[in-house]
Design a protein around this motif. Sequence first.
Motif: not given
Lengths: 291, 216
Positions: B2-7, B181-182, B207-211
Motif C-alpha cells: 500500500v502507498r497512502w495518498g490524498m487527492v 491507496d495509490l 520530491t514526488s509528493p503523494n498528495v
Amino acid sequence: MYEKQHAWETLVSLDMYLGGTGAGAFFISYIMYYIDVLRDIFVYGLIIGPLLTLLGLMILFIEVGNPSNAPKIMSNIRSSWISRGGIIQPLFVLIGILYGLLLDRYISTTIIMSRLLLNLLGISAFILSILICLYHGLVLNQSKSIPLWASSITPIIYFITSISSGMGIVLMMFGIYSLINIVTLIPTRTILLISYSGMIIVFSLIVSVISLVNSSLNEEYRISIAEMKNVLLISIIFLFVVLTLFYTLSLSPNIFLTMFSYVFNGIIMMFTGYIIRASILRNAYKVSYLI
Amino acid sequence: MVRWGMVIDLKKCVACHTCTVSCKLENFLPPKIYWNRVRDYERGIYPNVLRIFLPMPCMHCEDPPCRDVCPTNATIKRDDGIVYVDYERCIGCRACELACPYDSRFYFDSLNYYYNVKTPYEDFQDREPHQRYKAGIMTKCTFCMHRIDEGLRRGLKPGVDPDATPACVISCIANARYFGDLDDPNSTVSRLIRDKKAFRLREDLGTSPNVYYIPP
C-alpha cells in the motif's frame, strides 16, 4: 509571495562563523608553521582554531531544541551533512588541540616513532580543517527549497570566508604576540602576503556577489541578493578605508602603531567574513506561491 | 504494497478551514501550530485573475528532502509512504524546516496552551500515546496514522470507512478530499488522478509528493 526563513538566526550564524573561522585559522597556521620563519607564533593558532570550533559547537548545543538527543546526531551520515559535521567537528577539536599542545614539546624529539605519530596527527587535523571549511556551506546547500543556498555559490563563499577569517585570526595573533612581548617582529613576506591578499579576496568576493544581482537565475534568488546588497556595499567602503589605513600605519616607525595595524586588519577581515556569511544565512527566501 | 495518498479537488474547496480545525482537534495542536493550512491567494494580472484556495497538508513525498537532512534519523518514512517524526530522536535543529519546499514542518519552541493552564481537553493528550509532545521538537502531519493503524487493526478500509481515514478528509464539508491507496489502480484516488489530470506541487524539485491536486 516570498517568505524569509526564520528557523536559523543569530545563534546559528555565530556557530557557523566560529566553526568555519576556527578551521580556517588552523588551516592557515598549519601552512605558516611549515613555510614561515616566525614558526613559533603559529603554534598558538593551531590551538586557538580548534578552541573556536569548540565554542561554535557549544553555541549550537545551546541553540538546538533538544540537546539531550545530541549523541544521536551521527546516525544519518549516509545523507545528512549536519550528521557528518557532528563527526568531523568534535574529531577536529580533539585532534587539533592535541596536535597543537604536543607540537611545542615534542617537535625536537629524536624518536622517529613519535615524530611520525605527530605528523600523522597534524595531517589528519589539516584534512579535517579543510572539510570543516567546506561543511557549513554544504549544510546550507542541502536545503533545496531555498534557491540562494541551493546554488553552488554558497559553499564556495562559505569556504573562502572561512579561510579569510582564519587569515584574520593569524594576523591578529601576529600583532598581539608582538604587542604583548614588546618585540619588533619584522613582518615576513608570507605575513604581508596574507594581510594584502586577504583584503583582496574579501573585496573580490563581495563584488562578485553583488554582480550576481542582475544575472539571476530566478526571482527568489534575485531578491535574496538584492537584500544583501546594502550590507555588502557598506563593508566594501569599510574595506577601502581599512586597506588605506593599514598601508599607512604598517609603514610607521612606531612599533605600537605597526602592530596595531595588523590587529586591526585581522579584526576587519573577521568582521567582513561574518557579515558575508550572516547575510547569506539571514536573507534566504522561499517561494510560498506553489501553483 | 500500500502507498497512502490524498487527492484534493481545488474546484470543490470553499476555504472554510474545517480541515485546519479538525486537524488541530484530532492532534491536540497547541496555539500557532497548523499541520494543515488552507492558503488563499490571487494569481495573475487584472483582468485575468484567479483566486486560489490551496489546502496544504504534508505532501508525504516519495523522496522526502526532510529525511535526507535529518541528522538523527528522527524523520522516518514508513513502508506505506507515511513520513513522520520520532519525537524521542528529534534534536530540534530545524534543518528539515528549511529543507521542506512546502513549509509542512512546525517547530514547538515551548509547550503552550490556549489558556495559561491546561484545559481538560488539552490534558487528554497525555493519555493519547500517539501525540506525546514536548518542547524543542519538530512536528508534522502524520496523515493521522494513529487512525489508519487503529482502523486496519479493526479490519476497516482507510479512505472508505470514516474511522480509519484522516480527520481532514472526513470533516471536509465540500467532499473535496479523497484518501486511499495509490498503488491500487481501482481505488478512488487512482481513478481521480487518471481521469481528472491531477498534478502535484513543485514537481521540478524531484520530491514526488503523494498528495495530488485536481486543477481549479
